[in-house]
Design a protein around this motif. Structure first.
Motif, PDB file in Angstrom:
ATOM      1  N   TRP A  22      42.332  -5.440  -1.147  1.00  0.00           N
ATOM      2  CA  TRP A  22      41.646  -4.158  -1.254  1.00  0.00           C
ATOM      3  C   TRP A  22      40.138  -4.354  -1.324  1.00  0.00           C
ATOM      4  O   TRP A  22      39.379  -3.540  -0.769  1.00  0.00           O
ATOM      5  CB  TRP A  22      42.150  -3.415  -2.488  1.00  0.00           C
ATOM      6  CG  TRP A  22      43.642  -3.411  -2.592  1.00  0.00           C
ATOM      7  CD1 TRP A  22      44.417  -4.187  -3.410  1.00  0.00           C
ATOM      8  CD2 TRP A  22      44.560  -2.622  -1.816  1.00  0.00           C
ATOM      9  NE1 TRP A  22      45.747  -3.934  -3.211  1.00  0.00           N
ATOM     10  CE2 TRP A  22      45.866  -2.970  -2.238  1.00  0.00           C
ATOM     11  CE3 TRP A  22      44.411  -1.655  -0.824  1.00  0.00           C
ATOM     12  CZ2 TRP A  22      47.009  -2.384  -1.703  1.00  0.00           C
ATOM     13  CZ3 TRP A  22      45.543  -1.070  -0.291  1.00  0.00           C
ATOM     14  CH2 TRP A  22      46.815  -1.433  -0.728  1.00  0.00           C
ATOM     15  N   ASN A  34      36.687  -3.044  -7.808  1.00  0.00           N
ATOM     16  CA  ASN A  34      37.863  -3.902  -7.610  1.00  0.00           C
ATOM     17  C   ASN A  34      37.875  -4.937  -8.715  1.00  0.00           C
ATOM     18  O   ASN A  34      37.410  -6.068  -8.556  1.00  0.00           O
ATOM     19  CB  ASN A  34      37.832  -4.584  -6.237  1.00  0.00           C
ATOM     20  CG  ASN A  34      37.966  -3.597  -5.101  1.00  0.00           C
ATOM     21  OD1 ASN A  34      36.972  -3.156  -4.533  1.00  0.00           O
ATOM     22  ND2 ASN A  34      39.193  -3.234  -4.753  1.00  0.00           N
ATOM     23  N   ARG A 282      47.346  -1.707  -5.939  1.00  0.00           N
ATOM     24  CA  ARG A 282      46.073  -1.035  -6.203  1.00  0.00           C
ATOM     25  C   ARG A 282      46.310   0.213  -7.048  1.00  0.00           C
ATOM     26  O   ARG A 282      47.139   1.059  -6.710  1.00  0.00           O
ATOM     27  CB  ARG A 282      45.420  -0.647  -4.878  1.00  0.00           C
ATOM     28  CG  ARG A 282      44.205   0.284  -4.973  1.00  0.00           C
ATOM     29  CD  ARG A 282      42.994  -0.433  -5.485  1.00  0.00           C
ATOM     30  NE  ARG A 282      41.787   0.416  -5.369  1.00  0.00           N
ATOM     31  CZ  ARG A 282      40.652   0.177  -5.997  1.00  0.00           C
ATOM     32  NH1 ARG A 282      40.546  -0.876  -6.787  1.00  0.00           N
ATOM     33  NH2 ARG A 282      39.616   0.965  -5.842  1.00  0.00           N
TER      34      ARG A 282
END
Length: 289
Positions: A22, A34, A282
């Protein structure tokens, strides 16, 4: 690693999760968006957790790194990791506390690239560790280690391959870094740390090969010429990365420590990212309590 050698744990707090698909797909423009706490337990009933989270989940202060419901907290002379994560693919909660008690702290750091874009800092090369998790059999004591890596460029942009190892010794510990950079240069370094954290130069044993694991990542480590290093505990085996406990011999002293090999030529291949997305879910939104 536990004193009995049967169990081990690795914990990595990421801001800008370098192994997250991601993060790569986002263009790596905002590291805070992230972040994750990667907790992996090795041994009977071992579990993997690595949830990629958005910047709403990140909290920073002088003594605390908060990532979602988990945190790393510096308390006086020790680091306490408060874990509240979900494992993949088992979808089971992994909760509890891990305490790292250093024998001493260091102020040393080493440049891994000549321009300082990548830095390694071994805060506590020698430490005791106390593990108390909610999994059966996951309350134990052992020897541990606490370091950090900092970087302003992607690892695969500057390196093609590296190995690292940390090995306990009678008088402290030893760490080895062997790097192959994309510009054709290499770095081969070994440093010893006394129990009080004082670094000192050590004689570098020759480089020797280890047997390749299932994913066939090339592995080589440092060992005295009269000793064949070998794996004693499998930990993490991925197409681009291997972590294991290995037995080696350093300047006449046999020791078992944690070792890793990272093939960044493989890692930068786009075919790998969908595979990683399965292991790294995620979760963008998370509100601080």
């Amino acid at each position: 690693m536990s004193d009995c050698g049967n169990r081990a744990i690795s914990i990595i707090g990421f801001i800008g999760s370098v192994f997250s698909p991601w993060y790569r797909w986002s263009g790596r423009k905002n590291p805070a968006n992230n972040c994750c706490l990667n907790v992996v337990t090795y041994g009977r009933g071992g579990r993997w957790t690595m949830t990629d989270r958005g910047e709403e989940a990140l909290g920073l202060s002088r003594d605390r790194l908060q990532i979602g419901p988990s945190a790393m907290v510096w308390k006086g002379d020790r680091l306490e990791v408060q874990i509240d994560e979900m494992s993949t693919p088992h979808a089971q909660k992994v909760t509890g506390n891990v305490t790292i008690q250093p024998s001493a702290l260091t102020d040393q750091e080493m440049l891994l690239s000549e321009d300082g874009a990548h830095v390694w800092r071994p805060f506590a090369p020698t430490a005791r560790i106390e593990v108390d998790l909610n999994r059966p059999g996951w309350t134990w004591s052992g020897h541990g280690y606490f370091d950090a890596n900092f970087g302003t460029r992607a690892l695969e942009a500057d390196f093609s391959y590296w190995t690292w190892g940390r090995f306990p010794l009678n008088d402290g510990s030893a760490c080895f870094y062997d790097l192959e950079r994309r510009d054709g240069t290499t770095l081969a370094t070994g440093v010893g740390f006394s129990m009080d954290g004082t670094p000192h130069a050590i004689q570098m044993p020759p480089k020797q090969r280890l047997n390749r694991p299932f994913w066939m990542v090339r592995r080589e480590t440092r060992a005295d010429a009269d000793f064949r290093p070998h794996q004693v505990k499998a930990m993490l085996d991925a197409p681009f990365y291997n972590r294991s406990a290995i037995k080696t011999k350093i300047n006449g002293e046999e020791t078992v420590g944690v070792y890793e090999a990272l093939d960044l030529d493989r890692f930068r291949g786009p075919w790998l990212m969908p595979m990683l997305a399965v292991r790294v879910p995620r979760r963008k939104r998370w509100r601080m309590p």
